[in-house]
Enzyme design. Structure first.
Site, PDB file in Angstrom:
ATOM      1  N   SER A 289     -22.126   7.277  -3.907  1.00  0.00           N
ATOM      2  CA  SER A 289     -22.849   7.997  -4.948  1.00  0.00           C
ATOM      3  C   SER A 289     -21.906   8.833  -5.827  1.00  0.00           C
ATOM      4  O   SER A 289     -21.087   8.288  -6.549  1.00  0.00           O
ATOM      5  CB  SER A 289     -23.938   8.860  -4.296  1.00  0.00           C
ATOM      6  N   ASP A 300     -11.003   4.080 -13.923  1.00  0.00           N
ATOM      7  CA  ASP A 300     -11.197   3.403 -15.209  1.00  0.00           C
ATOM      8  C   ASP A 300     -10.333   4.011 -16.322  1.00  0.00           C
ATOM      9  O   ASP A 300      -9.924   3.316 -17.252  1.00  0.00           O
ATOM     10  CB  ASP A 300     -12.669   3.451 -15.621  1.00  0.00           C
ATOM     11  N   LYS A 314     -23.379   2.921  -3.623  1.00  0.00           N
ATOM     12  CA  LYS A 314     -24.683   3.537  -3.856  1.00  0.00           C
ATOM     13  C   LYS A 314     -24.719   4.028  -5.304  1.00  0.00           C
ATOM     14  O   LYS A 314     -24.211   5.089  -5.617  1.00  0.00           O
ATOM     15  CB  LYS A 314     -24.892   4.692  -2.866  1.00  0.00           C
TER      16      LYS A 314
END
Length: 524
Positions: A289, A300, A314
């Site tokens: 999460s 990224d 998740k």
């Protein structure tokens, strides 16, 4: 009947409004009426008496069970218990404790908390609470917690047994808000490498990480190891605040999008304390999460090196809907996406929650946790990082840049059996309880511990004797010899956990943490 149906309809309309859904989905009122008629018929006509509350809760759970793995219902008590750790505080007497047999032993009172203010000390045993005996009566831990917790400002009278004092000592404690920290540790691992471990993402996590970075930078930190291993996530806002400490202004952190929920974009503000400097993030198969939001954003943007194993996956956003009796429904409304467009959520089949829950076990059986070659990446879900154009993969979870396998050969079967039967913990707790004053006087700092402490042979032998009494024995002398170093290391870690802060505990156990050791190699 119509009046009852109208009340149900009004409730649904209120809940939808409360959930702030801008684009209300169509509601099939015929199906809603069927539910209402079924409930009324069962309550009125069934041969036995029906618990209407349970009937309603079962119906809600039944509906949610057929959806995704994270939509859920919790009753009022469950809701309070689940939200407290993330809210950042609870109301109570302020002690850390453990159960020795069936007696509550205080490990240490919370600094400046209600219990410390009245003079309660580490090693004290709570025998009575408002005249009710809780020691020696095999009371459940959760029932003891209920007695000790209470509204801020309320009073509770504790009967305390203290070593060296013949009779019980009585203290009246005024309950207060007790802070719950999500940051487990922050320390300098080398003169230039700092370490921060975050246990979850709660209401205060952003502030805790911010303060820890400031402290470590003041001590000369140039490289930071951020440990998100075993971090099950928490609040999206906390994930934003933590990621914001490391990214430049305007950098996308995460976006969410769902069938009826419009895209929401979260970008860094550029006011973080560690927007430059080397950053290494530790993750494992239990990082989920909010932990995946942070690690995915940093990966990224090519801001951090991610070290460990593929994260849990998740990436579903739940919207909480409070019900009148304090219970709550959490309904999945959208997905989390990393800045490159990867959906964090791993694949699942609706209604198959048990299979979903066994995913980590399945990965273990397939060898993914032990071997990089066993990981099957989805070649149709290829993405590029935003600065260096490196290839990253979607398909659920965050795949680390540097894979560190799970070591399944680290411990002997004999050691594992001793730990599984909780033999070590009980003996160490008794040992500390009997020697607390002596240990504290000799080991005032972690450096004292490192330099002077040795595990008593008598303690090791007591553990081995109890194991033998339970028919837990090494297969030969070689297994015993291989077990002893691990046994002594575990004993030392438990002593540190009791006598010192969490930072000192992680400073010790990280000596054997393969992810952390790999991070230190990269830091060099």
């Amino acid at each position: 009947m119509n009046r009852y149906f109208l009340s149900v309809l009004c409730l649904i309309v209120a809940l939808v409004a409360q959930a702030q859904v801008k684009q209300t989905p169509e509601i099939d009122f015929e199906q809603l009426k069927k539910l209402q008629i079924a409930s009324a018929a069962i309550t009125s006509l069934y041969v036995d008496t029906v618990d209407q509350k349970k009937l309603t809760e079962d119906a809600i759970r039944g509906m949610l069970d057929k959806l995704d793995p994270h939509s859920s219902y919790t009753n009022a008590e469950e809701t309070k218990r689940l939200t407290e750790p993330l809210e950042g505080n609870f109301e109570g007497i302020g002690v850390q404790f453990n159960m020795l047999g069936d007696t509550l032993v205080i490990i240490q009172p919370v600094a400046k908390g209600p219990s410390e203010k009245v003079g309660i000390q580490a090693g004290d045993r709570i025998i009575t609470v408002d005249g009710k005996t809780i020691a020696g009566v095999k009371m459940k831990r959760e029932d003891i917690m209920k007695l000790l917790r209470g509204a801020k400002g309320s009073k509770v009278r504790l009967g305390i047994q203290r070593r060296g004092v013949k009779n019980l000592i009585y203290f009246t404690v005024v309950r207060d808000k007790i802070p719950l920290n999500t940051l487990d540790a922050a320390y300098m691992a080398t003169p230039t490498v700092g370490y921060i471990r975050l246990e979850s993402f709660g209401a205060q996590s952003g502030r805790e990480v911010h303060d820890a970075i400031a402290k470590l930078k003041g001590q000369g930190m140039q490289t930071l190891v951020l440990d998100l291993g075993m971090n099950g996530g928490g609040y999206l806002g906390a994930a934003f605040e933590v990621a914001n400490e490391f990214l430049q202004a305007g950098d996308l952190i995460v976006y969410t999008e769902g069938r009826t929920a419009p895209r929401q974009v979260y970008k860094a503000e550029g006011n973080g304390l560690f927007t430059n400097g080397k950053l290494i993030v530790l993750v494992d198969e239990y990082s989920a999460s909010a932990a995946e939001i942070v690690s995915g954003a940093l990966q990224d943007h090519d801001r951090a090196t991610i070290v460990g194993r593929r994260t849990f996956g998740k990436g579903l956003v739940q919207r909480p809907i409070d019900l009148p009796d304090g219970s709550m429904i959490r309904i999945t409304t959208s997905h989390y996406y990393t800045p490159s467009g990867r959906c964090i959520q791993k694949p699942y089949e609706k209604g198959k929650k048990e299979e979903y829950a066994r995913d980590v076990e399945t990965r273990f059986k397939h060898g993914e946790l032990m071997s990089l070659d066993s990981i099957h990446l989805d070649s149709t879900l290829v993405y590029k990082t935003l600065r260096k154009g490196r290839t990253v993969y979607g398909g659920g979870g965050i795949m680390p840049d540097v894979f560190v396998p799970l070591d399944t050969t680290a411990y002997t079967k004999f050691y594992t059996a001793i730990r599984r039967n909780n033999i070590i913990n009980d003996h160490v707790l008794r040992y500390i309880d009997n020697n607390r004053k002596t240990l504290r006087s000799k080991l005032k700092t972690y450096a004292d511990f490192e330099a002077r402490y040795t595990v008593p042979e008598s303690l090791v032998q007591a553990i081995l004797n109890e194991a033998k009494g339970k028919k837990i024995e090494p297969k030969d002398e070689a297994e015993l010899k291989a077990t002893l170093p691990d046994l002594e290391f575990t004993i030392k870690s438990l002593v540190i956990y009791d006598l010192f802060d969490r930072s000192e505990y992680y400073q010790f156990v990280n000596q054997r943490n393969d992810l952390f050791k790999r991070a230190l190699e990269l830091a060099k």
